[in-house]
Design a protein around this motif. Structure first.
Motif, short mmCIF file in Angstrom:
data_model
loop_
_atom_site.label_atom_id
_atom_site.label_comp_id
_atom_site.label_asym_id
_atom_site.label_seq_id
_atom_site.Cartn_x
_atom_site.Cartn_y
_atom_site.Cartn_z
N ASP A 130 0.82 -1.21 0.00
CA ASP A 130 0.00 0.00 0.00
C ASP A 130 0.86 1.26 0.00
OD1 ASP A 130 0.64 -0.79 2.71
OD2 ASP A 130 -0.79 0.70 3.44
N GLU A 134 1.14 4.16 -3.02
CA GLU A 134 1.00 5.60 -2.72
C GLU A 134 2.21 6.38 -3.20
OE1 GLU A 134 -0.23 8.41 1.09
OE2 GLU A 134 -0.36 6.23 1.27
N ALA A 152 3.78 12.66 -2.52
CA ALA A 152 3.13 11.83 -1.50
C ALA A 152 3.62 12.20 -0.11
CB ALA A 152 3.40 10.35 -1.78
N ILE A 154 3.31 10.47 3.23
CA ILE A 154 2.88 9.18 3.78
C ILE A 154 3.08 9.15 5.29
CG2 ILE A 154 3.32 6.69 3.74
CD1 ILE A 154 4.25 7.17 0.77
#
Length: 172
Positions: A130, A134, A152, A154
């Protein structure tokens, strides 16, 4: 801890032929380029070598462009020729090794690389799927200089798993 190992290896004057493996988006290029600076050896990106051949419109570059345009993969022999030439240039210029990312991708490529040079370290980087998705979705390329960056942001805190925090990489 890895940085201390890198610096120690760099100062010991040993041959450094490191290979960075892992899925797309795991950070092979990011880590290899940063560590190469600390270790005083070049970061060799197989993707960059192929793109340079195509952009330079060399004979191999034209052949690779035609193959890619037809939807096929560039044969190992061509990719290995480019890599072999880059390694030989480096040796002729006194480089004492390299940090390689984006290669090998197959067992035959790994076997051939092992015949070409002594690989002194292999690092296999991993991340949860995952997070990889991303990161890949956040990849961007600077319109001015062509360098990569990532938008991104995260932050993953799952119970029972390590917390992952990866801030965006700003445009160059």
């Amino acid at each position: 801890e890895l940085t201390a190992t890198c610096v120690a290896a760099a100062t010991a004057g040993r041959k450094l032929n490191w290979v960075f493996l892992g899925a797309p988006g795991v950070g092979k290029g990011t880590y290899a380029s940063r560590m190469a600076k600390q270790m005083g050896v070049p970061h060799i990106s197989m993707g960059d070598l192929v793109r340079a051949e195509i952009k330079g419109e060399t004979a191999m570059g034209k052949e690779m462009k035609a193959i890619a345009a037809s939807g096929k993969l560039v044969p190992d022999a061509l990719v290995l020729d480019i890599l072999k030439a880059r390694i030989k240039r480096g040796e002729a210029n006194g480089e004492r090794g390299f940090l390689l990312d984006g290669f090998p991708r197959t067992v035959p490529q790994a076997e051939t690389l092992g015949e070409m040079v002594e690989v002194t370290q292999v690092l296999n980087l991993t991340l949860r799927e995952d997070i990889l998705v991303e990161k890949c979705c956040g990849r961007r390329e600077c319109g001015e200089c062509g360098k990569a960056f990532n938008i991104a942001d995260i932050r993953s805190e799952k119970p029972g798993e390590e917390t992952i925090i990866m801030p965006p990489l700003n445009p160059p």
